[in-house]
Design an enzyme around this catalytic site. Structure first.
Site, short mmCIF file in Angstrom:
data_model
loop_
_atom_site.label_atom_id
_atom_site.label_comp_id
_atom_site.label_asym_id
_atom_site.label_seq_id
_atom_site.Cartn_x
_atom_site.Cartn_y
_atom_site.Cartn_z
N LYS A 114 0.87 -1.18 0.00
CA LYS A 114 0.00 0.00 0.00
C LYS A 114 0.90 1.22 0.00
O LYS A 114 2.05 1.15 0.43
CB LYS A 114 -0.88 0.02 1.25
CG LYS A 114 -2.17 0.80 1.08
CD LYS A 114 -3.21 -0.03 0.35
CE LYS A 114 -4.50 0.71 0.15
NZ LYS A 114 -5.56 -0.19 -0.31
P1 NAD Z 1 -13.02 7.27 -3.21
O1 NAD Z 1 -12.02 8.31 -2.87
O2 NAD Z 1 -13.42 7.07 -4.62
O3 NAD Z 1 -14.36 7.50 -2.35
C1 NAD Z 1 -14.35 7.61 -0.95
C2 NAD Z 1 -15.74 8.06 -0.52
O4 NAD Z 1 -15.81 8.05 0.92
C3 NAD Z 1 -16.08 9.51 -0.94
O5 NAD Z 1 -17.45 9.60 -1.24
C4 NAD Z 1 -15.76 10.32 0.32
O6 NAD Z 1 -16.47 11.54 0.37
C5 NAD Z 1 -16.24 9.33 1.36
N1 NAD Z 1 -15.68 9.59 2.69
C6 NAD Z 1 -14.40 9.96 3.01
N2 NAD Z 1 -14.31 10.14 4.34
C7 NAD Z 1 -15.53 9.87 4.85
C8 NAD Z 1 -16.06 9.89 6.17
N3 NAD Z 1 -15.31 10.25 7.21
N4 NAD Z 1 -17.37 9.55 6.33
C9 NAD Z 1 -18.13 9.21 5.27
N5 NAD Z 1 -17.68 9.18 4.00
C10 NAD Z 1 -16.40 9.51 3.80
O7 NAD Z 1 -12.43 5.90 -2.59
P2 NAD Z 1 -12.81 4.42 -3.00
O8 NAD Z 1 -11.82 3.95 -4.00
O9 NAD Z 1 -14.25 4.32 -3.27
O10 NAD Z 1 -12.45 3.65 -1.64
C11 NAD Z 1 -13.40 3.56 -0.57
C12 NAD Z 1 -12.95 2.46 0.38
O11 NAD Z 1 -12.91 1.20 -0.33
C13 NAD Z 1 -11.57 2.61 0.99
O12 NAD Z 1 -11.58 2.10 2.30
C14 NAD Z 1 -10.68 1.78 0.10
O13 NAD Z 1 -9.50 1.35 0.76
C15 NAD Z 1 -11.61 0.61 -0.18
N6 NAD Z 1 -11.33 -0.15 -1.40
C16 NAD Z 1 -11.23 0.46 -2.61
C17 NAD Z 1 -10.99 -0.30 -3.75
C18 NAD Z 1 -10.96 0.31 -5.12
O14 NAD Z 1 -10.88 -0.47 -6.10
N7 NAD Z 1 -11.04 1.61 -5.28
C19 NAD Z 1 -10.79 -1.69 -3.64
C20 NAD Z 1 -10.90 -2.29 -2.37
C21 NAD Z 1 -11.17 -1.51 -1.27
#
Ligand code: NAD
Length: 424
Positions: A114
């Site tokens: 990461k």
């Molecule tokens: P992103 O940046 O596209 O979206 C994150 C979302 O969460 C946004 O809507 C943001 O406003 C919201 N957010 C941030 N802080 C917040 C809070 N305190 N309370 C409520 N909402 C909040 O990110 P993403 O890629 O969608 O990732 C989201 C989660 O999924 C993360 O934990 C990431 O590690 C995990 N994840 C992502 C992927 C991927 O392929 N992108 C894969 C596996 C896991």
């Protein structure tokens, strides 16, 4: 309990303690070889870098960046890049450890990594974001490569950021290296289906879970925290499957409509204004209120540590489907288990993203690209098989789904450690 003496102090953080507590619990159940246990508790290597950026107003700002390899026994390491103000070495290390178990659980030939930069990407201009990304990539150049470690998007990064990373790496090499990142645009070797893969994977897993409970998607009430890549794609697919999405949120506020929110319209609204706030036909609520709404399925898809001992007793969902990494603390896990709430753990539920990233890497290495239908069929096979294996372990060992998933992932790594032996 965490044996603090074994965790190197540099990695201390609440989220790292959480990852280690989960690891220790599964290791205990596995009667894991104590020497392997000692080796897996800390990352293999970690790099801290200063990232100086020329801002548009002429100032130079210096940001702190990280890249951590937790393990690379089964192949190159793999993991996202996060741009968020709360990024620390401890957070990145915990996320790298979870990537190791996740890749092993779903049978990918990758270890866990990461990276991230402590910054607020929303405050940057496009040019500043590009300069930050290119400098960060240059600083971690020795840690990454298609056979070494392959970054991907995470919170605050997207396919554009991946394109800049790919270009920066390729400029240093003198030729194009598409396999250096995944989650990049189709025009430079991305995979069909990658952008929706994590959300789609969540839906495949939920379908399997519902089968166990003799239920279907139709009319199922769902709440989604986080409306970024993972949350919005999961919400859209579930909406199309016939679920009623009664609540959603982002970092700033939440929306509630017991009759169901029109997700395609909300996606358009967020495309224009970047936030869910201001969407008509829904009541404004806070993130705290959102998590305890009445619903069947709660999908935390934002950041870690959202479901804690404080709110776990008030959660009304009967299934928690973890889209985010580490959304539930170990203390909350115990409360939810006592209350009979099924927690489908992150390393299983959100593994669709890294699975299609693996497909993207394979396609790039072979210069042979697949149709979306093929990608989705293969993704469904991987997710369905992973769910079945975790359920089987959970029943056989009489443990919750998280412990079962960790046991399977950790066992695969431990077997590889023992087969390869310790160098020298
Ligand atoms: P992103 O940046 O596209 O979206 C994150 C979302 O969460 C946004 O809507 C943001 O406003 C919201 N957010 C941030 N802080 C917040 C809070 N305190 N309370 C409520 N909402 C909040 O990110 P993403 O890629 O969608 O990732 C989201 C989660 O999924 C993360 O934990 C990431 O590690 C995990 N994840 C992502 C992927 C991927 O392929 N992108 C894969 C596996 C896991």
């Amino acid at each position: 309990m965490i044996n603090d003496r074994r965790v190197v102090p540099e990695f201390y953080s609440p989220i790292y303690r959480m990852a280690v507590a989960q690891f220790e619990q599964a290791a205990e159940r596995l009667h894991l070889d104590p020497n392997v246990r000692k080796r897996l508790i800390s990352p293999k290597r970690a790099l801290l870098v200063s990232v100086p950026v020329a801002m548009d107003d002429g100032r130079v700002e210096v940001f702190q960046g990280y890249r951590v390899h937790h393990d690379c026994t089964l192949g190159p390491s793999k993991g996202g890049v996060r741009y968020h103000p709360d990024v620390t070495l401890g957070e990145v290390s915990a996320l790298a450890m979870w990537m190791t178990w996740k890749c092993a659980l779903v049978g990918l030939p990758f270890g866990g990594a990461k990276g991230g930069v402590s910054c607020d990407p929303g405050a940057f201009s496009r040019k500043e974001l590009q300069r930050l990304t290119r400098r960060y990539t240059s600083e971690i150049l020795t840690m990454i490569g298609p056979d070494i470690d392959i970054p991907a998007p995470d919170i605050g990064t997207n396919e554009q950021v991946m394109a800049w990373m790919m270009d920066t790496y390729s400029q240093h090499k003198g030729y194009s290296v598409p396999g250096i990142v995944t989650g990049k645009p189709l025009s430079i070797g991305g995979s069909m289906g990658r952008s929706a893969a994590t959300g789609q994977g969540l839906v495949y897993i939920l379908a399997e879970a519902l089968k166990q409970k003799n239920k279907s998607f139709s009319g199922m009430e769902v709440v989604v925290q986080g409306f970024g890549n993972v949350g919005s794609n999961a919400a859209e697919i579930l909406y199309k499957e016939g679920c009623k999405i009664v609540g959603v949120s982002d970092a700033f506020s939440g929306l509630y409509n017991p009759k169901g929110i029109l997700i395609p319209d909300l996606i358009q609204h967020v495309k224009k204004g970047k936030v869910v706030s201001g969407f008509p036909d829904a009541e404004k609520i806070t993130n705290e209120e959102l998590l305890v709404l009445k619903c069947d399925v709660l999908v935390p898809a934002a950041i870690s540590g959202q479901i804690t001992e404080k709110n776990a007793k008030n959660i009304k969902a009967s299934i928690i489907l973890e889209g985010a990494n580490g959304p539930t603390t170990p203390e909350a896990d115990l409360i939810l288990k006592d209350r009979g709430i099924w927690v489908i753990p992150d390393i299983l539920a959100n593994a669709g993203g890294v699975t299609v990233s693996y497909f993207e890497w394979v396609q790039g290495m072979q210069n042979f690209f697949w149709k979306e239908k093929e990608v989705m069929e293969k993704l469904k096979d991987v997710m369905t098989a992973a769910f079945a294996s975790v359920l089987e372990t959970s029943i056989k060992e009489n443990v919750d789904l998280r412990t079962a998933a960790l046991m399977r992932g950790i066992k695969r790594i431990a077997d590889a450690y023992l087969a390869r032996g310790l160098f020298p």
